[in-house]
Motif scaffolding. Structure first.
Motif, PDB file in Angstrom:
ATOM      1  N   LEU A 215      11.694 -25.027   8.002  1.00 47.89           N
ATOM      2  CA  LEU A 215      12.116 -25.339   6.710  1.00 47.89           C
ATOM      3  C   LEU A 215      13.067 -25.166   5.785  1.00 47.89           C
ATOM      4  CD1 LEU A 215      11.706 -27.427   5.059  1.00 47.89           C
ATOM      5  CD2 LEU A 215       9.827 -26.612   4.192  1.00 47.89           C
ATOM      6  N   ALA A 216      14.512 -25.469   5.518  1.00 48.13           N
ATOM      7  CA  ALA A 216      15.070 -24.348   4.938  1.00 48.13           C
ATOM      8  C   ALA A 216      15.055 -25.292   3.569  1.00 48.13           C
ATOM      9  CB  ALA A 216      16.428 -24.446   5.349  1.00 48.13           C
ATOM     10  N   GLU A 217      15.121 -24.462   2.715  1.00 49.78           N
ATOM     11  CA  GLU A 217      14.713 -25.222   1.523  1.00 49.78           C
ATOM     12  C   GLU A 217      15.262 -24.593   0.131  1.00 49.78           C
ATOM     13  OE1 GLU A 217      14.353 -28.756  -0.919  1.00 49.78           O
ATOM     14  OE2 GLU A 217      13.027 -28.918   0.619  1.00 49.78           O
ATOM     15  N   HIS A 218      16.653 -26.087  -0.399  1.00 51.42           N
ATOM     16  CA  HIS A 218      16.229 -25.001  -2.272  1.00 51.42           C
ATOM     17  C   HIS A 218      15.164 -25.249  -3.069  1.00 51.42           C
ATOM     18  CE1 HIS A 218      20.596 -27.538  -1.003  1.00 51.42           C
ATOM     19  NE2 HIS A 218      21.177 -25.900  -1.495  1.00 51.42           N
ATOM     20  N   VAL A 219      14.755 -23.844  -3.650  1.00 49.65           N
ATOM     21  CA  VAL A 219      14.003 -23.879  -4.513  1.00 49.65           C
ATOM     22  C   VAL A 219      14.268 -22.964  -5.878  1.00 49.65           C
ATOM     23  CG1 VAL A 219      12.537 -23.645  -2.712  1.00 49.65           C
ATOM     24  CG2 VAL A 219      13.600 -21.185  -3.110  1.00 49.65           C
ATOM     25  N   ARG A 220      13.450 -23.372  -6.803  1.00 50.78           N
ATOM     26  CA  ARG A 220      13.210 -22.450  -8.189  1.00 50.78           C
ATOM     27  C   ARG A 220      14.096 -21.365  -7.761  1.00 50.78           C
ATOM     28  NH1 ARG A 220       9.688 -25.451 -11.249  1.00 50.78           N
ATOM     29  NH2 ARG A 220       7.933 -24.178  -9.700  1.00 50.78           N
ATOM     30  N   SER A 221      15.328 -20.641  -8.029  1.00 52.98           N
ATOM     31  CA  SER A 221      15.545 -19.282  -8.358  1.00 52.98           C
ATOM     32  C   SER A 221      14.843 -18.666  -9.735  1.00 52.98           C
ATOM     33  CB  SER A 221      17.160 -18.462  -8.940  1.00 52.98           C
ATOM     34  OG  SER A 221      17.279 -17.997  -8.675  1.00 52.98           O
TER      35      SER A 221
ATOM     36  N   ILE B 296      21.597 -22.339 -13.978  1.00 52.63           N
ATOM     37  CA  ILE B 296      22.876 -23.731 -13.717  1.00 52.63           C
ATOM     38  C   ILE B 296      21.803 -24.208 -13.024  1.00 52.63           C
ATOM     39  CG2 ILE B 296      24.705 -23.119 -11.325  1.00 52.63           C
ATOM     40  CD1 ILE B 296      25.173 -20.354 -12.928  1.00 52.63           C
ATOM     41  N   GLN B 297      21.261 -24.168 -11.860  1.00 55.53           N
ATOM     42  CA  GLN B 297      20.112 -25.454 -11.578  1.00 55.53           C
ATOM     43  C   GLN B 297      19.455 -26.362 -11.960  1.00 55.53           C
ATOM     44  OE1 GLN B 297      17.291 -22.252  -9.454  1.00 55.53           O
ATOM     45  NE2 GLN B 297      18.116 -23.378  -7.189  1.00 55.53           N
ATOM     46  N   ARG B 298      19.158 -26.055 -13.659  1.00 62.26           N
ATOM     47  CA  ARG B 298      18.675 -26.979 -14.101  1.00 62.26           C
ATOM     48  C   ARG B 298      19.973 -28.370 -14.494  1.00 62.26           C
ATOM     49  NH1 ARG B 298      14.735 -22.909 -17.440  1.00 62.26           N
ATOM     50  NH2 ARG B 298      12.446 -23.554 -16.440  1.00 62.26           N
ATOM     51  N   VAL B 299      21.024 -27.366 -14.942  1.00 62.13           N
ATOM     52  CA  VAL B 299      21.973 -28.320 -15.597  1.00 62.13           C
ATOM     53  C   VAL B 299      22.158 -29.292 -14.127  1.00 62.13           C
ATOM     54  CG1 VAL B 299      24.449 -27.703 -15.788  1.00 62.13           C
ATOM     55  CG2 VAL B 299      23.085 -26.401 -17.009  1.00 62.13           C
ATOM     56  N   LEU B 300      22.643 -28.648 -12.997  1.00 64.44           N
ATOM     57  CA  LEU B 300      23.571 -29.162 -12.292  1.00 64.44           C
ATOM     58  C   LEU B 300      22.146 -30.456 -10.850  1.00 64.44           C
ATOM     59  CD1 LEU B 300      25.001 -26.524 -10.105  1.00 64.44           C
ATOM     60  CD2 LEU B 300      25.625 -27.912 -11.057  1.00 64.44           C
ATOM     61  N   GLU B 301      20.211 -29.959 -11.297  1.00 64.10           N
ATOM     62  CA  GLU B 301      19.340 -30.676 -10.917  1.00 64.10           C
ATOM     63  C   GLU B 301      19.996 -32.389 -10.853  1.00 64.10           C
ATOM     64  OE1 GLU B 301      15.775 -32.099  -9.025  1.00 64.10           O
ATOM     65  OE2 GLU B 301      16.888 -29.946  -8.728  1.00 64.10           O
ATOM     66  N   PRO B 302      20.493 -33.017 -12.289  1.00 64.37           N
ATOM     67  CA  PRO B 302      20.157 -34.353 -11.982  1.00 64.37           C
ATOM     68  C   PRO B 302      21.935 -35.044 -11.229  1.00 64.37           C
ATOM     69  CG  PRO B 302      20.584 -33.179 -13.845  1.00 64.37           C
ATOM     70  CD  PRO B 302      20.302 -32.323 -13.369  1.00 64.37           C
ATOM     71  N   LEU B 303      22.595 -34.046 -10.918  1.00 69.57           N
ATOM     72  CA  LEU B 303      23.968 -34.457 -10.152  1.00 69.57           C
ATOM     73  C   LEU B 303      23.226 -34.404  -8.210  1.00 69.57           C
ATOM     74  CD1 LEU B 303      26.531 -32.711 -12.208  1.00 69.57           C
ATOM     75  CD2 LEU B 303      26.330 -35.249 -12.128  1.00 69.57           C
ATOM     76  N   ALA B 304      22.888 -32.976  -8.571  1.00 68.55           N
ATOM     77  CA  ALA B 304      22.492 -32.471  -6.966  1.00 68.55           C
ATOM     78  C   ALA B 304      21.326 -34.409  -6.564  1.00 68.55           C
ATOM     79  CB  ALA B 304      21.332 -31.930  -6.816  1.00 68.55           C
ATOM     80  N   HIS B 305      20.396 -34.393  -7.784  1.00 65.56           N
ATOM     81  CA  HIS B 305      19.623 -35.330  -6.666  1.00 65.56           C
ATOM     82  C   HIS B 305      20.524 -37.014  -7.169  1.00 65.56           C
ATOM     83  CE1 HIS B 305      16.243 -37.584  -7.125  1.00 65.56           C
ATOM     84  NE2 HIS B 305      15.810 -38.837  -7.569  1.00 65.56           N
ATOM     85  N   ARG B 306      21.159 -37.486  -7.787  1.00 61.55           N
ATOM     86  CA  ARG B 306      21.862 -37.889  -8.038  1.00 61.55           C
ATOM     87  C   ARG B 306      22.626 -38.690  -6.406  1.00 61.55           C
ATOM     88  NH1 ARG B 306      24.757 -41.952 -11.952  1.00 61.55           N
ATOM     89  NH2 ARG B 306      25.393 -43.296 -11.775  1.00 61.55           N
ATOM     90  N   PHE B 307      23.516 -37.882  -6.499  1.00 63.78           N
ATOM     91  CA  PHE B 307      24.844 -37.860  -5.172  1.00 63.78           C
ATOM     92  C   PHE B 307      24.210 -37.022  -3.901  1.00 63.78           C
ATOM     93  CE2 PHE B 307      26.472 -37.889  -9.469  1.00 63.78           C
ATOM     94  CZ  PHE B 307      27.035 -39.001  -9.050  1.00 63.78           C
ATOM     95  N   GLY B 308      22.962 -36.237  -3.785  1.00 61.95           N
ATOM     96  CA  GLY B 308      22.726 -36.053  -2.238  1.00 61.95           C
ATOM     97  C   GLY B 308      21.592 -35.916  -2.247  1.00 61.95           C
ATOM     98  N   GLY B 309      20.898 -36.360  -3.515  1.00 65.02           N
ATOM     99  CA  GLY B 309      19.470 -36.878  -3.603  1.00 65.02           C
ATOM    100  C   GLY B 309      18.537 -35.818  -3.045  1.00 65.02           C
TER     101      GLY B 309
END
Length: 75
Positions: free
Chosen positions: A10-16, A24-37
């Motif tokens: 498994l290669a997974e994005h994780v909480r830094s 930065i991840q918290r700010v990007l999370e909604p966009l990453a989920h909406r556009f890339g799942g």
């Protein structure tokens, strides 16, 4: 379906662990989920353990954003 004794890689994005990177991840999370799942703040080790997988190796990237995991399904 993974057979008993099979290996999951498994290669997974994780909480830094870095507070600035995590912000930065918290700010990007909604966009990453909406556009890339994709979810940027997951902790896959928690879920794998709950599902009964035996964790063999865990490696994190230098920035702490990506985790590489090798786990095995018990026999």
């Amino acid at each position: 379906m993974l057979r008993p004794g099979g290996r999951l890689l498994l290669a997974e994005h994780v909480r830094s662990p870095n507070p600035v990177a995590r912000m930065i991840q918290r700010v990007l999370e909604p966009l990453a989920h909406r556009f890339g799942g994709d979810h940027l703040l997951r902790e896959p080790l928690d879920h794998l353990g709950e599902e009964g997988f035996e964790i063999e190796t865990v490696k994190r990237s230098k920035a702490g954003w990506v985790e590489l995991v090798s786990a095995r399904k018990p026999l």
